[in-house]
Design a protein around this motif. Structure first.
Motif, PDB file in Angstrom:
ATOM      1  N   SER A 164     -30.755 -16.262  20.647  1.00  0.00           N
ATOM      2  CA  SER A 164     -31.733 -15.252  21.043  1.00  0.00           C
ATOM      3  C   SER A 164     -32.466 -15.708  22.284  1.00  0.00           C
ATOM      4  CB  SER A 164     -32.733 -15.007  19.913  1.00  0.00           C
ATOM      5  OG  SER A 164     -33.453 -16.197  19.647  1.00  0.00           O
ATOM      6  N   VAL A 165     -33.170 -14.771  22.909  1.00  0.00           N
ATOM      7  CA  VAL A 165     -34.127 -15.088  23.957  1.00  0.00           C
ATOM      8  C   VAL A 165     -35.481 -15.126  23.261  1.00  0.00           C
ATOM      9  CG1 VAL A 165     -35.190 -14.308  26.098  1.00  0.00           C
ATOM     10  CG2 VAL A 165     -32.733 -14.067  25.771  1.00  0.00           C
ATOM     11  N   ALA A 166     -36.235 -16.191  23.492  1.00  0.00           N
ATOM     12  CA  ALA A 166     -37.451 -16.449  22.718  1.00  0.00           C
ATOM     13  C   ALA A 166     -38.428 -15.278  22.704  1.00  0.00           C
ATOM     14  CB  ALA A 166     -38.129 -17.727  23.200  1.00  0.00           C
ATOM     15  N   SER A 167     -38.894 -14.819  23.869  1.00  0.00           N
ATOM     16  CA  SER A 167     -39.899 -13.749  23.874  1.00  0.00           C
ATOM     17  C   SER A 167     -39.292 -12.362  24.009  1.00  0.00           C
ATOM     18  CB  SER A 167     -40.936 -13.973  24.979  1.00  0.00           C
ATOM     19  OG  SER A 167     -40.348 -13.721  26.233  1.00  0.00           O
ATOM     20  N   ASN A 168     -38.090 -12.290  24.620  1.00  0.00           N
ATOM     21  CA  ASN A 168     -37.359 -11.031  24.719  1.00  0.00           C
ATOM     22  C   ASN A 168     -38.172  -9.924  25.394  1.00  0.00           C
ATOM     23  OD1 ASN A 168     -34.881  -9.872  24.397  1.00  0.00           O
ATOM     24  ND2 ASN A 168     -35.289  -9.078  22.362  1.00  0.00           N
ATOM     25  N   VAL A 169     -38.914 -10.269  26.463  1.00  0.00           N
ATOM     26  CA  VAL A 169     -39.673  -9.263  27.206  1.00  0.00           C
ATOM     27  C   VAL A 169     -38.948  -8.970  28.519  1.00  0.00           C
ATOM     28  CG1 VAL A 169     -41.901  -8.676  28.229  1.00  0.00           C
ATOM     29  CG2 VAL A 169     -41.816  -9.956  26.098  1.00  0.00           C
ATOM     30  N   GLU A 170     -39.136  -9.794  29.539  1.00  0.00           N
ATOM     31  CA  GLU A 170     -38.453  -9.589  30.828  1.00  0.00           C
ATOM     32  C   GLU A 170     -37.007 -10.073  30.769  1.00  0.00           C
ATOM     33  OE1 GLU A 170     -42.616  -9.165  31.478  1.00  0.00           O
ATOM     34  OE2 GLU A 170     -41.574 -10.917  30.713  1.00  0.00           O
ATOM     35  N   PHE A 171     -36.722 -11.020  29.881  1.00  0.00           N
ATOM     36  CA  PHE A 171     -35.365 -11.522  29.698  1.00  0.00           C
ATOM     37  C   PHE A 171     -34.770 -10.893  28.447  1.00  0.00           C
ATOM     38  CE2 PHE A 171     -37.445 -14.931  32.039  1.00  0.00           C
ATOM     39  CZ  PHE A 171     -36.494 -15.279  32.988  1.00  0.00           C
ATOM     40  N   GLY A 172     -33.486 -10.706  28.427  1.00  0.00           N
ATOM     41  CA  GLY A 172     -32.827 -10.180  27.238  1.00  0.00           C
ATOM     42  C   GLY A 172     -31.361 -10.549  27.215  1.00  0.00           C
ATOM     43  N   LEU A 173     -30.776 -10.481  26.041  1.00  0.00           N
ATOM     44  CA  LEU A 173     -29.344 -10.723  25.876  1.00  0.00           C
ATOM     45  C   LEU A 173     -28.616  -9.384  25.914  1.00  0.00           C
ATOM     46  CD1 LEU A 173     -29.256 -13.331  22.980  1.00  0.00           C
ATOM     47  CD2 LEU A 173     -28.547 -13.690  25.338  1.00  0.00           C
ATOM     48  N   LEU A 174     -27.536  -9.337  26.677  1.00  0.00           N
ATOM     49  CA  LEU A 174     -26.696  -8.144  26.691  1.00  0.00           C
ATOM     50  C   LEU A 174     -25.600  -8.306  25.642  1.00  0.00           C
ATOM     51  CD1 LEU A 174     -26.292  -7.582  30.539  1.00  0.00           C
ATOM     52  CD2 LEU A 174     -27.893  -6.482  28.972  1.00  0.00           C
ATOM     53  N   ASN A 175     -25.156  -7.208  25.067  1.00  0.00           N
ATOM     54  CA  ASN A 175     -24.103  -7.254  24.055  1.00  0.00           C
ATOM     55  C   ASN A 175     -22.707  -7.281  24.652  1.00  0.00           C
ATOM     56  OD1 ASN A 175     -25.915  -7.210  21.915  1.00  0.00           O
ATOM     57  ND2 ASN A 175     -26.039  -4.981  21.942  1.00  0.00           N
ATOM     58  N   THR A 176     -22.591  -7.544  25.942  1.00  0.00           N
ATOM     59  CA  THR A 176     -21.298  -7.492  26.607  1.00  0.00           C
ATOM     60  C   THR A 176     -20.587  -8.833  26.651  1.00  0.00           C
ATOM     61  OG1 THR A 176     -22.404  -7.757  28.734  1.00  0.00           O
ATOM     62  CG2 THR A 176     -21.898  -5.506  28.029  1.00  0.00           C
ATOM     63  N   GLY A 177     -21.238  -9.905  26.208  1.00  0.00           N
ATOM     64  CA  GLY A 177     -20.576 -11.204  26.158  1.00  0.00           C
ATOM     65  C   GLY A 177     -19.623 -11.289  24.978  1.00  0.00           C
ATOM     66  N   THR A 178     -18.805 -12.321  24.954  1.00  0.00           N
ATOM     67  CA  THR A 178     -17.828 -12.477  23.880  1.00  0.00           C
ATOM     68  C   THR A 178     -18.348 -13.317  22.718  1.00  0.00           C
ATOM     69  OG1 THR A 178     -16.811 -14.388  24.972  1.00  0.00           O
ATOM     70  CG2 THR A 178     -15.872 -12.201  25.456  1.00  0.00           C
ATOM     71  N   CYS A 179     -19.499 -13.994  22.870  1.00  0.00           N
ATOM     72  CA  CYS A 179     -20.087 -14.754  21.763  1.00  0.00           C
ATOM     73  C   CYS A 179     -20.693 -13.781  20.758  1.00  0.00           C
ATOM     74  CB  CYS A 179     -21.194 -15.687  22.255  1.00  0.00           C
ATOM     75  SG  CYS A 179     -20.636 -17.048  23.285  1.00  0.00           S
ATOM     76  N   GLN A 180     -20.420 -13.992  19.506  1.00  0.00           N
ATOM     77  CA  GLN A 180     -20.998 -13.188  18.444  1.00  0.00           C
ATOM     78  C   GLN A 180     -21.563 -14.123  17.381  1.00  0.00           C
ATOM     79  OE1 GLN A 180     -21.152  -9.771  18.540  1.00  0.00           O
ATOM     80  NE2 GLN A 180     -20.253  -9.968  20.568  1.00  0.00           N
ATOM     81  N   GLN A 181     -22.732 -13.790  16.859  1.00  0.00           N
ATOM     82  CA  GLN A 181     -23.320 -14.602  15.808  1.00  0.00           C
ATOM     83  C   GLN A 181     -22.396 -14.595  14.599  1.00  0.00           C
ATOM     84  OE1 GLN A 181     -27.669 -14.283  15.360  1.00  0.00           O
ATOM     85  NE2 GLN A 181     -27.610 -12.923  17.134  1.00  0.00           N
TER      86      GLN A 181
END
Length: 127
Positions: free
Chosen positions: A59-76
């Motif tokens: 995850s991104v810690a604060s998830n405000v200006e930064f975010g994770l996109l779902n387009t990468g190949t890593c999946q939890q």
């Protein structure tokens, strides 16, 4: 492009980066991003151990200006065998001119032991 090596996981990013292998902490800089514009950096995670690892959570810690996109190949929940890799894409979208900092946190398991790796994200929003 820089490569970061921990004892188990190697991160490669396409931004200006630095990594401390002793602490497992790296930093990524997305400088001079125009406000209300989006920049991304792609991280490639390579299992550099000789064992299989499981990606438990990221995850991104604060998830405000930064975010994770779902387009990468890593999946939890996915596993990476030795030598396997996957990608994760982090975006930065500043709303006002300022310095920003956040962290990409990766938790993974190897041989029933949990490891946490933190990648510091630094960015500058400009007019």
């Amino acid at each position: 492009m820089a490569t970061f090596n921990s004892t188990l996981l190697t991160l490669t990013s396409n931004a200006n980066d630095a990594y401390n292998p002793t602490t497992g902490i790296g930093s990524t800089s997305l400088t001079n991003t125009l406000i209300n514009q989006t920049r991304t950096t792609t991280f490639t995670f390579l299992n550099s151990s000789s064992d299989t690892i499981k990606l438990d959570h990221f995850s991104v810690a604060s998830n405000v200006e930064f975010g994770l996109l779902n387009t990468g190949t890593c999946q939890q929940g996915n596993t990476l065998n030795s030598g396997d890799s996957c990608t994760m894409i982090v975006q930065f979208n500043p709303l006002v001119p300022s310095q920003y900092s956040d962290a990409l946190v990766i938790e993974y398991t190897k041989s029933q032991s949990t490891f946490i790796q933190t990648q510091t994200l630094n960015a500058t929003g400009v007019n």
